[in-house]
Design a protein around this motif. Sequence first.
Motif, short mmCIF file in Angstrom:
data_model
loop_
_atom_site.label_atom_id
_atom_site.label_comp_id
_atom_site.label_asym_id
_atom_site.label_seq_id
_atom_site.Cartn_x
_atom_site.Cartn_y
_atom_site.Cartn_z
N VAL A 105 -6.00 -17.08 2.41
CA VAL A 105 -6.20 -15.79 1.77
C VAL A 105 -6.39 -16.05 0.28
O VAL A 105 -5.58 -16.73 -0.34
N PRO A 106 -7.48 -15.53 -0.32
CA PRO A 106 -7.74 -15.76 -1.74
C PRO A 106 -6.56 -15.35 -2.63
O PRO A 106 -5.82 -14.42 -2.31
N LYS A 107 -6.44 -16.05 -3.76
CA LYS A 107 -5.32 -15.84 -4.68
C LYS A 107 -5.73 -15.25 -6.02
O LYS A 107 -4.90 -15.15 -6.91
N ALA A 108 -6.97 -14.86 -6.20
CA ALA A 108 -7.42 -14.40 -7.51
C ALA A 108 -8.17 -13.07 -7.42
O ALA A 108 -9.13 -12.85 -8.14
N ALA A 109 -7.71 -12.18 -6.57
CA ALA A 109 -8.36 -10.88 -6.43
C ALA A 109 -8.15 -10.04 -7.68
O ALA A 109 -7.09 -10.10 -8.31
N ALA A 110 -9.15 -9.26 -8.03
CA ALA A 110 -8.97 -8.28 -9.10
C ALA A 110 -8.00 -7.22 -8.58
O ALA A 110 -8.04 -6.85 -7.40
N LYS A 111 -7.12 -6.76 -9.45
CA LYS A 111 -6.14 -5.76 -9.02
C LYS A 111 -6.82 -4.52 -8.47
O LYS A 111 -6.34 -3.92 -7.50
N GLU A 112 -7.94 -4.13 -9.05
CA GLU A 112 -8.67 -2.94 -8.58
C GLU A 112 -9.16 -3.14 -7.15
O GLU A 112 -9.08 -2.24 -6.33
N ALA A 118 -8.80 -2.10 -1.43
CA ALA A 118 -8.74 -2.58 -0.04
C ALA A 118 -7.49 -2.06 0.65
O ALA A 118 -7.52 -1.69 1.82
N GLY A 119 -6.39 -2.00 -0.08
CA GLY A 119 -5.15 -1.46 0.47
C GLY A 119 -5.27 0.01 0.80
O GLY A 119 -4.78 0.48 1.83
N ALA A 120 -5.94 0.76 -0.08
CA ALA A 120 -6.14 2.20 0.17
C ALA A 120 -7.01 2.40 1.40
O ALA A 120 -6.73 3.29 2.22
N LEU A 142 -8.35 -2.69 12.08
CA LEU A 142 -8.64 -4.12 12.18
C LEU A 142 -9.70 -4.53 11.16
O LEU A 142 -9.55 -5.54 10.46
N LYS A 143 -10.75 -3.74 11.05
CA LYS A 143 -11.81 -4.03 10.08
C LYS A 143 -11.24 -4.00 8.65
O LYS A 143 -11.54 -4.87 7.83
N ALA A 144 -10.39 -3.02 8.37
CA ALA A 144 -9.78 -2.91 7.04
C ALA A 144 -8.83 -4.07 6.77
O ALA A 144 -8.75 -4.57 5.64
N ALA A 145 -8.12 -4.54 7.79
CA ALA A 145 -7.21 -5.68 7.62
C ALA A 145 -8.01 -6.94 7.31
O ALA A 145 -7.59 -7.76 6.48
N ARG A 146 -9.14 -7.10 7.97
CA ARG A 146 -10.00 -8.26 7.68
C ARG A 146 -10.52 -8.20 6.24
O ARG A 146 -10.66 -9.22 5.57
N ARG A 147 -10.81 -7.00 5.78
CA ARG A 147 -11.25 -6.83 4.39
C ARG A 147 -10.12 -7.21 3.43
O ARG A 147 -10.35 -7.86 2.41
N LEU A 148 -8.88 -6.78 3.77
CA LEU A 148 -7.73 -7.17 2.96
C LEU A 148 -7.64 -8.69 2.85
O LEU A 148 -7.42 -9.22 1.76
N GLY A 185 -5.76 4.18 4.89
CA GLY A 185 -6.47 5.39 5.31
C GLY A 185 -7.29 5.21 6.58
O GLY A 185 -7.95 6.15 7.02
N SER A 186 -7.25 4.03 7.17
CA SER A 186 -8.08 3.78 8.35
C SER A 186 -7.58 4.57 9.55
O SER A 186 -6.39 4.82 9.71
#
Length: 132
Positions: free
Chosen positions: A41-48, A53-55, A67-73, A59-60
């Motif tokens: 899992v990447p370690k340098a995501a922009a906070k935004e 992605a969490g939102a 599942l699609k949203a979790a993969r995006r996370l 909201g899924s």
Amino acid sequence: MGVRKYLVAVAAVALVASGCGGGSGDSEFCSGSSTSGCTEVPKAAAKEDFCAAGAAFSGSKGFKNGLKAARRLAAVGTPNDIEASARAGFVELVERMVDSKDGPDFRGRTRNLSSAESKHLLDLDTYIQATC
């Protein structure tokens, strides 16, 4: 937005979609360096990006959308200032969702978390509250 919302949303997704399939059952995510059979899992995501992605995840609607949203996370990852315990909670949450076959399987994976997993989720919640 906290991890409790993530968990409530995903639990609701699992309840609504309890008969739907969609998990791969063969994914393994890791919070450390990549190893064979492990998707780091990447370690340098922009906070935004992390918060957006969490939102989307919280909201899924329906297991397949969750599942699609979790993969995006997992693809977005975590910001570099997240503490190790909170990052572990993030990875564990994503892994539970992505590795689930369907809603009932996900619900089973969210029951009886170890004390370490519970602590990781609480630390993730604290981080999300402060960041998002």
